[in-house]
Each structure stands twice: as C-alpha cells, then as structure tokens.
Design a protein around this motif. Structure first.
Motif, PDB file in Angstrom:
ATOM      1  N   LYS A  69      48.767 -52.676  -7.568  1.00  0.00           N
ATOM      2  CA  LYS A  69      49.263 -53.337  -6.378  1.00  0.00           C
ATOM      3  C   LYS A  69      49.193 -52.390  -5.171  1.00  0.00           C
ATOM      4  N   THR A  70      49.532 -51.161  -5.453  1.00  0.00           N
ATOM      5  CA  THR A  70      49.506 -50.179  -4.374  1.00  0.00           C
ATOM      6  C   THR A  70      48.087 -49.988  -3.858  1.00  0.00           C
ATOM      7  N   PHE A  71      47.165 -49.947  -4.810  1.00  0.00           N
ATOM      8  CA  PHE A  71      45.760 -49.779  -4.396  1.00  0.00           C
ATOM      9  C   PHE A  71      45.267 -50.976  -3.588  1.00  0.00           C
ATOM     10  N   ILE A  72      45.730 -52.185  -4.064  1.00  0.00           N
ATOM     11  CA  ILE A  72      45.326 -53.381  -3.314  1.00  0.00           C
ATOM     12  C   ILE A  72      45.896 -53.350  -1.896  1.00  0.00           C
ATOM     13  N   GLN A  73      47.206 -53.006  -1.830  1.00  0.00           N
ATOM     14  CA  GLN A  73      47.838 -52.924  -0.514  1.00  0.00           C
ATOM     15  C   GLN A  73      47.165 -51.853   0.359  1.00  0.00           C
ATOM     16  N   THR A  74      46.812 -50.735  -0.348  1.00  0.00           N
ATOM     17  CA  THR A  74      46.150 -49.657   0.395  1.00  0.00           C
ATOM     18  C   THR A  74      44.799 -50.109   0.934  1.00  0.00           C
ATOM     19  N   ALA A  75      44.095 -50.890   0.084  1.00  0.00           N
ATOM     20  CA  ALA A  75      42.791 -51.389   0.531  1.00  0.00           C
ATOM     21  C   ALA A  75      42.964 -52.342   1.707  1.00  0.00           C
ATOM     22  N   GLU A  76      43.959 -53.222   1.546  1.00  0.00           N
ATOM     23  CA  GLU A  76      44.193 -54.164   2.650  1.00  0.00           C
ATOM     24  C   GLU A  76      44.598 -53.433   3.926  1.00  0.00           C
ATOM     25  N   CYS A  77      45.465 -52.438   3.726  1.00  0.00           N
ATOM     26  CA  CYS A  77      45.877 -51.649   4.905  1.00  0.00           C
ATOM     27  C   CYS A  77      44.683 -50.943   5.511  1.00  0.00           C
ATOM     28  N   PHE A  82      40.923 -50.493   9.679  1.00  0.00           N
ATOM     29  CA  PHE A  82      39.525 -50.437  10.130  1.00  0.00           C
ATOM     30  C   PHE A  82      39.268 -51.468  11.229  1.00  0.00           C
ATOM     31  N   GLN A  83      39.796 -52.688  10.944  1.00  0.00           N
ATOM     32  CA  GLN A  83      39.600 -53.738  11.950  1.00  0.00           C
ATOM     33  C   GLN A  83      40.276 -53.381  13.268  1.00  0.00           C
ATOM     34  N   LYS A  84      41.522 -52.880  13.121  1.00  0.00           N
ATOM     35  CA  LYS A  84      42.242 -52.524  14.339  1.00  0.00           C
ATOM     36  C   LYS A  84      41.572 -51.361  15.061  1.00  0.00           C
ATOM     37  N   PHE A  85      41.067 -50.414  14.265  1.00  0.00           N
ATOM     38  CA  PHE A  85      40.333 -49.317  14.905  1.00  0.00           C
ATOM     39  C   PHE A  85      39.088 -49.823  15.626  1.00  0.00           C
ATOM     40  N   SER A  86      38.451 -50.852  15.011  1.00  0.00           N
ATOM     41  CA  SER A  86      37.274 -51.442  15.662  1.00  0.00           C
ATOM     42  C   SER A  86      37.664 -52.093  16.988  1.00  0.00           C
ATOM     43  N   LYS A  87      38.788 -52.869  16.952  1.00  0.00           N
ATOM     44  CA  LYS A  87      39.259 -53.487  18.188  1.00  0.00           C
ATOM     45  C   LYS A  87      39.647 -52.427  19.215  1.00  0.00           C
ATOM     46  N   THR A  88      40.308 -51.386  18.693  1.00  0.00           N
ATOM     47  CA  THR A  88      40.713 -50.312  19.593  1.00  0.00           C
ATOM     48  C   THR A  88      39.498 -49.658  20.219  1.00  0.00           C
ATOM     49  N   GLU A  89      38.458 -49.492  19.392  1.00  0.00           N
ATOM     50  CA  GLU A  89      37.235 -48.884  19.923  1.00  0.00           C
ATOM     51  C   GLU A  89      36.615 -49.778  20.994  1.00  0.00           C
TER      52      GLU A  89
END
Length: 534
Positions: A69-77, A82-89
């Motif tokens: 579960k932690t790995f899944i959450q980590t992947a989702e996070c 990544f998406q937010k960094f893309s938007k930020t970029e």
C-alpha cells in the motif's frame, strides 16, 4: 586508486568501468576489501554474494508484500508530484515569458507613483500656501475693482507688482495669463484717464490724472502733451457745439465767452503741468520734436478756429451788437497776451471787412432806391409853402442836412439812407475803414451823378421852362448842399486830425493827399450850370 587496483579492475571489468562506479565510495571500499582477501575468501565470495542477493531479494519481496500500500501511495504521490512539477514548470515558463512585461509595468507604475507623489507634494504645498496663491490669482479682479472705483494709485501698485512677477516667472503659464488679464485692465485704466480729461476738470484733478499717465509710462513726453491737448480740446469742442446756431449774435457772444473762459483754463492747466521754460527737443529715429512748439501750434489752431467762427457769424449779421462783440473780442485777445498769444491784430481785418461790407450794402441800397425814385419824380413845381417855412426854420448845426433837400424827395431819401448808414457806422467806426467808406461813398455819388445825367439826356427835350429850372435847382442842391454835407459827416466820423495822428503825418498833408475826401467831377452838370440853367 593505485596501479594495482587499476589492474584488478581491468581483470574484473575487461570492458571498462563506468564513471559512476569508479566514483562510488562504497564500490571503492568493497574493491579494497576484495584486494585484502585471500584466495579462499575470494573463492567463497561469489557464493556469499549470491546468498546475500537472495536474502536481499527475499527481504525485498517481503517488504513489498508487507508495504505494498505504501508503495502504491508512493507511486501515486510520485505521479502527482511529477504532474505538479510539470505544471509548475509550465507556469515557470509562462512566468519567465511575462516577467519582462511585468518588469516594464512595474517601472511604469514606479514612475507614475513618483509623479503622483510629486503632485501630492505640490498639492500639499499649494494647500499650505492657498492664501498667497489666491491673492495672486485674484490680481486681475482686484485690478478691475480698483479701476472701477477710481483707486488708480492702488491699480498702479498692482501693475508694478505684476510686472515684477512676469520678470521672475515668465515660464509659468498661469502667471502669463494673469499678466495678460492685468494688461487688459491696464488699457481700460488708460482709456478711463483719457476720458476724464475730456470732462470739466479743475487744475488739481488735471494734475492728478496727468501724474497717473506719467507713471503708466505709456506715452512719451511729446505724446502725452498731444493727448492732453486733444482730450481737453474735445471737451471744449463739445461745449461749443452745444451752442445754438441762431441767432448769430447770441451764438457769437456765447462762443466768445466760452472760448475765452475755458481756453484760458486749458492753457493755465497745460502751463502748470508741462514746463516750457526751455525748449525741449526729443530725439526719435526719424525726427526731432520740439515739445514747446506743440502747445503754440495747438493754440494757433484754436485761435484760427475762433477767427473762422467769428467771420462766419459776422457774415450772417449781428445787428446793433457789433460794438459789443468787438469789445468782447478785443478783451479776449488782450487776455491772451499774458500767454504770448495776443491775436487782436488778426481780428482787426475781419471787423474792418465786415464794417466796410455792411456800409457798402447800405449805400448800395440807398443808391438803388434813388435810381427807382428819380424815374418817378416829377419836376413840376408844387405850390406849397412848406419848403419856405422849413428853410426859414433850418437849424444852424452843420450835422443836420439842409432842408432844401426836402423839395427833392429822391435826394432827401438818399440822404436819409446814407445818414442812417453813417449812424450805424458811428457806433463802431475804426479809422482803418475810413478810406473804404470814402471809396464806397464816392462810387455811390458817381452812380447818382450818372443817373441824374441819364435822366437829363432822356427828358431834356420834353422839359418845360419851369421843369428845367427845377431840374437845375435839384442839380445845384445835389452839388452844393448834399455832397458837402455828406463830406462833413464823413469828417465828423473820421476827423482828419485823428487820421494824421495815427499815420504820423501833419494834418496839412492829409488834406494834400485827399485822404477820405470825395473826388467827384460833374462835368456835364457844371456845363449845364454854366449855360445859365440856374
């Protein structure tokens, strides 16, 4: 690493070692550890590594199963990050694109802010100095108020203050606008002062008005003198135009009175205001102006104007008031001798001309009357004693005409007409007209003589003896009584002694030169008398 370690690495990694591993401290430490092992340990090392790998893999799998579960959450996070960094970029890229414009806007805002701050500072100063600014802005209104109320002293001070403001602040539009408004008020003040000079002013008021004009510094000395004389002359002409034109004697009397009083008043004011003790010559670009000559040119023009009015009114006829008018005019001219403008000598020819003309007209009228009467006169002797009684009672005074003229009414009427003209002349008989009067009388007597001879030539054939005697008697009465009497009357009007005194010659020379003596030659009448007609 030393050379030995490099050799070992070549043996282990014949294809070469990546820079990542070469720079990894753990890899270097493990490599050093391998170098310190013996052969046995080295032989066991692969199996040991395989076991450790299997243990790590097993632990990893167990960790994955335990914490999936932690790995899944980590992947989702990670994905969200990544998406937010893309938007930020993307936003950063957009920000970088808009930063120059934003910087420009900031600069503009900074500039506007500085301007607003400066205006706010000026507004603060304006608010603090509101009273002083209002005083300056209200200068044109205050100037107009002073002029309307006649406070010219304050108006001059305000104008002087505005001129100083103009010199100091020529670059300020509001100041130049105030200066322009004050200049308009200045012109209004100038017109008002000149208008005051066109009214009835006393000397103190004239002095005050001219002092204001001096201080305004609008005219030169010569221009101010001209303006003063023009304005005062306008007022004087207004008074003269208000006089009724008819009758001529009243118009002339009123004109003499007003001109003498007010013209002398203007001259007095001019002399008090402007000094002409020494000739002042003002140099200009084109000519030299003799300021003292301005006044004398003006007074000469006024005198000529008065003389023209005098001549026009006298030509219309002034009746029996001629002597009074002459007295007023001579007093007028004499009073102006105090200012060096005695013009009595200019009036003398006018009066001489008028007196001579009036007498000439009167004598011509008598002559025409005689011409018409002689044609109607009958030479038939009247049976009446009135002439004998009249002759017996004739007075001894030589000024009275002989009563023998009553027998011949054309001669009597002619004598009465001439004596009437003499009586009108006696009221005002200057010696200068004596020769003109003499010439007029001589012409008239010559005309009368010609008329008598014409009657004789026309009627001599039809005359009876009695009519001829009566005609000759009339000729004798004309030659011996009428002409000497008229000559005597002429000498009473113009005594030869007075003429000799004025000419500076002896009385005998007056008789010798036959001044104001009739020189009538009755050749035909004398011929008739010599032939025994009487």
């Amino acid at each position: 690493m030393d050379v030995a370690e490099d050799n070992v690495l070549k043996l282990i990694y014949p294809d070469g070692l990546s820079d990542h591993k070469r720079n990894n401290p753990e890899f270097i430490a493990y490599l050093s550890k391998l170098g310190s092992m013996g052969v046995d340990n080295l032989a066991k090392e692969p199996d040991k590594l395989s076991e450790e790998k299997a243990a790590v893999l097993e632990q990893t799998q167990e960790l994955a199963f335990t914490n999936y579960k932690t790995f899944i959450q980590t992947a989702e996070c990670s994905r969200d990050i990544f998406q937010k960094f893309s938007k930020t970029e993307n936003h950063l890229e957009s920000l970088l694109q808009k930063l120059p414009e934003f910087s420009k806007k900031c600069q503009e805002f900074s500039k506007k802010s500085a301007d607003i701050s400066a205006h706010r500072h000026l507004n603060s100063i304006t608010l603090n100095r509101n009273t002083q600014l209002l005083e300056i802005l209200e200068l044109p209104q205050l100037m107009n108020t002073c002029i309307q109320n006649g406070n010219y002293e304050e108006a001059l001070e305000l104008a002087s203050y505005v001129r100083r403001l103009e010199k100091k602040h020529q670059d300020i539009p509001i100041i130049m606008s105030i200066v322009k408004d004050v200049q308009l008020a200045w012109q209004t003040m100038l017109q008002q002062l000149l208008a005051q000079l066109r009214t009835d002013l006393q000397l103190p008021q004239c002095l005050q008005v001219v002092s204001y004009l001096y201080r305004m510094d609008v005219f030169t000395e010569a221009e101010l003198r001209l303006k003063f004389l023009q304005a005062r002359d306008t007022w004087l002409q207004g008074l003269l135009k208000s006089i009724r034109k008819e009758p001529a004697n009243q118009h002339l009397t009123k004109t003499i009175e007003l001109t003498r009083i007010h013209l002398f008043s203007i001259v007095t004011q001019y002399k008090a205001i402007f000094s002409d003790e020494e000739p002042v010559v003002t140099s200009t670009k084109n000519s030299n102006i003799n300021e003292s000559a301005i006044f004398y040119s003006w007074i000469t023009e006024k005198i000529c104007q008065f003389l023209k009015t005098l001549e026009e009114d006298l030509s219309k006829g002034v009746g029996n008031s001629l002597d009074s008018i002459i007295g007023q005019c001579m007093y007028f001219g004499l009073s102006f001798s105090r200012i060096g403008a005695d013009f009595r000598s200019l009036m003398a020819p006018i009066f001489i001309k008028v007196i001579s003309k009036n007498f000439e007209n009167a004598v011509k009228k008598c002559t025409k009357t005689f011409e018409s009467d002689i044609d109607k006169f009958s030479f038939v002797k009247l049976q009446s004693k009135m002439y004998a009684g009249a002759v017996a009672n004739q007075p001894s005074k030589q000024e009275q005409p002989v009563h023998s003229l009553l027998e011949f009414y054309p001669l009597a009427e002619y004598c009465n007409g001439v004596l009437t003209a003499f009586n009108e002349l006696r009221v005002c008989a200057p010696l200068a007209v004596s020769q003109n009067i003499t010439n007029n009388m001589q012409e008239s007597l010559m005309t009368v003589s010609k008329v008598i001879l014409t009657v004789y030539r026309r009627k001599q054939q039809a005359f009876s003896e009695a009519e001829r005697e009566r005609f000759v008697k009339m000729c004798s009465c004309y030659a011996d009584d009428l002409i000497p009497h008229l000559q005597h009357c002429l000498h009473v009007l113009f005594p030869p002694a007075s003429i000799a005194l004025n000419l500076g010659i002896p009385v005998q020379q007056v008789h010798k030169e036959v001044f104001h003596y009739f020189q009538i030659y009755f050749h035909d009448l004398e011929f008739l008398l010599d032939q025994g007609w009487c």
